[in-house]
Motif scaffolding. Structure first.
Motif, PDB file in Angstrom:
ATOM      1  N   MET A   1      17.635  -0.991 -13.168  1.00  0.00           N
ATOM      2  CA  MET A   1      16.865  -1.053 -11.921  1.00  0.00           C
ATOM      3  C   MET A   1      16.064  -2.356 -11.881  1.00  0.00           C
ATOM      4  N   HIS A   2      16.102  -3.037 -10.749  1.00  0.00           N
ATOM      5  CA  HIS A   2      15.367  -4.294 -10.606  1.00  0.00           C
ATOM      6  C   HIS A   2      13.862  -4.045 -10.751  1.00  0.00           C
ATOM      7  N   SER A   3      13.174  -5.014 -11.367  1.00  0.00           N
ATOM      8  CA  SER A   3      11.735  -4.852 -11.626  1.00  0.00           C
ATOM      9  C   SER A   3      10.925  -4.633 -10.351  1.00  0.00           C
ATOM     10  N   LEU A   4      11.312  -5.294  -9.260  1.00  0.00           N
ATOM     11  CA  LEU A   4      10.575  -5.098  -7.998  1.00  0.00           C
ATOM     12  C   LEU A   4      10.768  -3.688  -7.466  1.00  0.00           C
ATOM     13  N   LEU A   5      11.967  -3.133  -7.615  1.00  0.00           N
ATOM     14  CA  LEU A   5      12.204  -1.758  -7.183  1.00  0.00           C
ATOM     15  C   LEU A   5      11.418  -0.789  -8.063  1.00  0.00           C
ATOM     16  N   THR A   6      11.340  -1.088  -9.353  1.00  0.00           N
ATOM     17  CA  THR A   6      10.538  -0.249 -10.257  1.00  0.00           C
ATOM     18  C   THR A   6       9.081  -0.216  -9.801  1.00  0.00           C
ATOM     19  N   LYS A   7       8.554  -1.402  -9.478  1.00  0.00           N
ATOM     20  CA  LYS A   7       7.167  -1.456  -8.987  1.00  0.00           C
ATOM     21  C   LYS A   7       7.007  -0.668  -7.695  1.00  0.00           C
ATOM     22  N   ALA A   8       7.979  -0.793  -6.800  1.00  0.00           N
ATOM     23  CA  ALA A   8       7.913  -0.078  -5.525  1.00  0.00           C
ATOM     24  C   ALA A   8       8.005   1.430  -5.734  1.00  0.00           C
ATOM     25  N   MET A   9       8.856   1.839  -6.656  1.00  0.00           N
ATOM     26  CA  MET A   9       8.989   3.273  -6.954  1.00  0.00           C
ATOM     27  C   MET A   9       7.676   3.840  -7.494  1.00  0.00           C
ATOM     28  N   GLU A  10       6.963   3.044  -8.263  1.00  0.00           N
ATOM     29  CA  GLU A  10       5.672   3.480  -8.801  1.00  0.00           C
ATOM     30  C   GLU A  10       4.623   3.655  -7.708  1.00  0.00           C
ATOM     31  N   MET A  11       4.894   3.077  -6.531  1.00  0.00           N
ATOM     32  CA  MET A  11       3.973   3.175  -5.394  1.00  0.00           C
ATOM     33  C   MET A  11       4.338   4.320  -4.451  1.00  0.00           C
ATOM     34  N   GLN A  12       5.303   5.147  -4.824  1.00  0.00           N
ATOM     35  CA  GLN A  12       5.793   6.195  -3.918  1.00  0.00           C
ATOM     36  C   GLN A  12       4.673   7.039  -3.319  1.00  0.00           C
ATOM     37  N   ASN A  13       3.753   7.509  -4.156  1.00  0.00           N
ATOM     38  CA  ASN A  13       2.670   8.359  -3.646  1.00  0.00           C
ATOM     39  C   ASN A  13       1.787   7.610  -2.654  1.00  0.00           C
ATOM     40  N   ASP A  14       1.483   6.350  -2.960  1.00  0.00           N
ATOM     41  CA  ASP A  14       0.667   5.550  -2.041  1.00  0.00           C
ATOM     42  C   ASP A  14       1.394   5.329  -0.714  1.00  0.00           C
ATOM     43  N   LEU A  15       2.661   4.982  -0.797  1.00  0.00           N
ATOM     44  CA  LEU A  15       3.436   4.740   0.420  1.00  0.00           C
ATOM     45  C   LEU A  15       3.453   5.977   1.311  1.00  0.00           C
ATOM     46  N   SER A  16       3.668   7.141   0.715  1.00  0.00           N
ATOM     47  CA  SER A  16       3.697   8.388   1.486  1.00  0.00           C
ATOM     48  C   SER A  16       2.321   8.724   2.058  1.00  0.00           C
ATOM     49  N   THR A  17       1.285   8.509   1.249  1.00  0.00           N
ATOM     50  CA  THR A  17      -0.081   8.790   1.712  1.00  0.00           C
ATOM     51  C   THR A  17      -0.449   7.905   2.885  1.00  0.00           C
ATOM     52  N   TRP A  18      -0.149   6.607   2.791  1.00  0.00           N
ATOM     53  CA  TRP A  18      -0.446   5.676   3.887  1.00  0.00           C
ATOM     54  C   TRP A  18       0.327   6.078   5.137  1.00  0.00           C
ATOM     55  N   ARG A  19       1.604   6.356   4.960  1.00  0.00           N
ATOM     56  CA  ARG A  19       2.456   6.693   6.104  1.00  0.00           C
ATOM     57  C   ARG A  19       1.964   7.974   6.785  1.00  0.00           C
ATOM     58  N   ARG A  20       1.588   8.974   6.013  1.00  0.00           N
ATOM     59  CA  ARG A  20       1.142  10.247   6.605  1.00  0.00           C
ATOM     60  C   ARG A  20      -0.192  10.098   7.323  1.00  0.00           C
ATOM     61  N   HIS A  21      -1.070   9.261   6.789  1.00  0.00           N
ATOM     62  CA  HIS A  21      -2.331   8.993   7.509  1.00  0.00           C
ATOM     63  C   HIS A  21      -2.041   8.348   8.861  1.00  0.00           C
ATOM     64  N   LEU A  22      -1.213   7.321   8.846  1.00  0.00           N
ATOM     65  CA  LEU A  22      -0.871   6.624  10.091  1.00  0.00           C
ATOM     66  C   LEU A  22      -0.144   7.549  11.063  1.00  0.00           C
ATOM     67  N   HIS A  23       0.678   8.438  10.526  1.00  0.00           N
ATOM     68  CA  HIS A  23       1.436   9.362  11.374  1.00  0.00           C
ATOM     69  C   HIS A  23       0.504  10.321  12.112  1.00  0.00           C
ATOM     70  N   GLN A  24      -0.588  10.692  11.472  1.00  0.00           N
ATOM     71  CA  GLN A  24      -1.537  11.627  12.088  1.00  0.00           C
ATOM     72  C   GLN A  24      -2.408  10.965  13.147  1.00  0.00           C
ATOM     73  N   TYR A  25      -2.561   9.650  13.054  1.00  0.00           N
ATOM     74  CA  TYR A  25      -3.466   8.950  13.975  1.00  0.00           C
ATOM     75  C   TYR A  25      -2.740   7.778  14.656  1.00  0.00           C
ATOM     76  N   PRO A  26      -1.733   8.075  15.455  1.00  0.00           N
ATOM     77  CA  PRO A  26      -0.963   7.019  16.129  1.00  0.00           C
ATOM     78  C   PRO A  26      -1.755   6.381  17.261  1.00  0.00           C
ATOM     79  N   GLU A  27      -1.437   5.124  17.535  1.00  0.00           N
ATOM     80  CA  GLU A  27      -2.061   4.411  18.643  1.00  0.00           C
ATOM     81  C   GLU A  27      -0.989   3.649  19.409  1.00  0.00           C
ATOM     82  N   LEU A  28      -1.116   3.639  20.726  1.00  0.00           N
ATOM     83  CA  LEU A  28      -0.136   2.977  21.578  1.00  0.00           C
ATOM     84  C   LEU A  28      -0.334   1.470  21.579  1.00  0.00           C
ATOM     85  N   GLY A  29       0.591   0.754  22.233  1.00  0.00           N
ATOM     86  CA  GLY A  29       0.600  -0.695  22.236  1.00  0.00           C
ATOM     87  C   GLY A  29      -0.687  -1.326  22.713  1.00  0.00           C
ATOM     88  N   PHE A  30      -1.180  -2.310  21.968  1.00  0.00           N
ATOM     89  CA  PHE A  30      -2.422  -3.031  22.212  1.00  0.00           C
ATOM     90  C   PHE A  30      -3.652  -2.126  22.144  1.00  0.00           C
TER      91      PHE A  30
END
Length: 401
Positions: A1-30
């Motif tokens: 596995m490429h080292s950058l993918l390994t680093k990204a995989m280690e961020m899985q929980n953060d990525l999901s947490t950020w995405r779920r926060h943003l998903h709950q509080y969407p905002e329209l254009g501008f």
């Protein structure tokens, strides 16, 4: 596995947490003020301090290398859609009639991951400019970013972006050479007749009946006035008119879209539409108003950039994980950047392997496989580094000669 993918995989929980926060509080254009504040906070946590606001609610962050070199730009869009989220999940939108049903919440999260990785990697030569762009969904956010010098301020040499793709399984990507998306135009047709009682149609000009003829007739443009080898779509998406079952409506308004890949076809369809609408209305003694607005142009994938991305995809995903696909007739305002600098736009698979299909973009139940996000983060990071390395190699070759 490429080292950058390994680093990204280690961020899985953060990525999901950020995405779920943003998903709950969407905002329209501008209107992405809270979204922007969230992004800025995360960038500060990563130690990225050269961040500025652009295009009202957009953000531009600079990661400067140790040595001078070209600047490559990575873009994530920020805005949500004016649609009610109907998912029964804990992270469903908390805002009425606004939801991230096109994956922009995931785009932001993956880009934050890429920003963190690239900042920790310490770029040797050149720079990476990361932008979080507002108003992709029909409000020309990219165009406004360009007007405010997003490409010129740091002399951007190339640009890249991704989009989640629910038809592709997680761990795969697709790309289209040359024109990747369609010219996305809009039209409004107002058919003006003469209203009256439904029981006496002979003393009226029935705008509903004329509108029906217009809708039917303009469909013949694609089938009979466009070369069968060219791509074109004319769709009427909204019809308004009338007030009661027993009243002939004095006017009817049709709203729709035209999608094309070639500029010549785009121009031809506009002219043919006006000619046909005029002819139908004249035949039935109605008048009309026709407004045609050119929208987003097509996304152009640069051949050299595509070549670099193929190498990137192979190193991150492995062999045979990149599909070359036909163009989409959808619209995408990343196209404005591609008209100015060499660019690459690819699609990231977000369909779980245990499902044959998931809901499409803009559907009230749209969702993604969050396990796909580390792949997007790694691909964005690696492509930026690959581009800078490629340019450095070219410069050395030219210098040697």
């Amino acid at each position: 596995m490429h080292s950058l993918l390994t680093k990204a995989m280690e961020m899985q929980n953060d990525l999901s947490t950020w995405r779920r926060h943003l998903h709950q509080y969407p905002e329209l254009g501008f209107q992405e003020y809270n979204t922007g504040a969230f992004i800025r906070e995360k960038l500060k946590e990563f130690g990225i301090l050269e961040v500025s606001r652009i295009a009202e609610t957009g953000l531009m962050a600079m990661l400067r290398g140790k040595n001078p070199g070209p600047t490559v730009m990575l873009r994530a869009d920020m805005d949500a859609l004016p649609i009610q989220d109907e998912k029964n999940v804990e992270y469903a939108s908390k805002i009425d009639n606004a939801a991230h049903l096109c994956g922009h919440d995931a785009h932001i999260s993956m880009m934050l991951g890429a920003a963190k990785i690239l900042n920790e990697t310490k770029i040797e030569n050149g720079n990476v400019q990361i932008i979080f762009q507002p108003a992709e969904e029909g409000l020309y956010g990219a165009k406004k970013m360009i007007e405010e010098n997003v490409l010129g301020e740091n002399n951007v040499a190339a640009a890249a972006a991704l989009h989640v793709q629910p038809t592709l399984p997680t761990g795969e990507v697709s790309i289209c050479p040359s024109s990747s998306t369609a010219n996305s135009d809009r039209f409004v047709i107002k058919i003006i007749g003469k209203g009256g009682h439904a029981a006496h149609p002979h003393v009226t000009v029935d705008s509903v009946a004329v509108a029906a003829e217009v809708i039917s007739s303009i469909q013949h443009i694609v089938s009979r006035k466009v070369n069968p080898l060219d791509n074109a779509v004319i769709s009427v998406g909204k019809i308004t008119g009338g007030s009661a079952r027993n009243v002939i409506a004095p006017s009817v308004t049709l709203v729709g879209t035209v999608r094309t890949l070639k500029e010549s076809v785009q121009v031809n369809i506009k002219e043919e539409m006006e000619r046909i609408i005029s002819g139908v209305c004249q035949a039935f003694e109605a008048s009309f108003e026709f407004n045609y607005e050119e929208g987003y142009p097509s996304v152009d994938n640069d051949e050299e950039m595509l070549s670099i991305f193929k190498s990137t995809a192979s190193s991150i995903l492995g062999e045979n994980k990149l599909s070359i696909v036909p163009p989409s007739m959808g619209g995408e305002d990343f196209s404005y950047y591609t008209k100015i600098v060499p660019s690459v736009f690819f699609r990231l698979g977000v369909r779980p392997h245990n499902k044959e299909s998931i809901y499409s973009h803009h559907h009230p139940l749209f969702d993604i496989d969050e396990d796909a996000m580390p792949y997007g983060t790694a691909l964005l990071s690696k492509f930026a580094l690959d581009f800078l390395k490629h340019k450095q190699t070219l410069e050395k070759t030219v210098s040697f000669r």
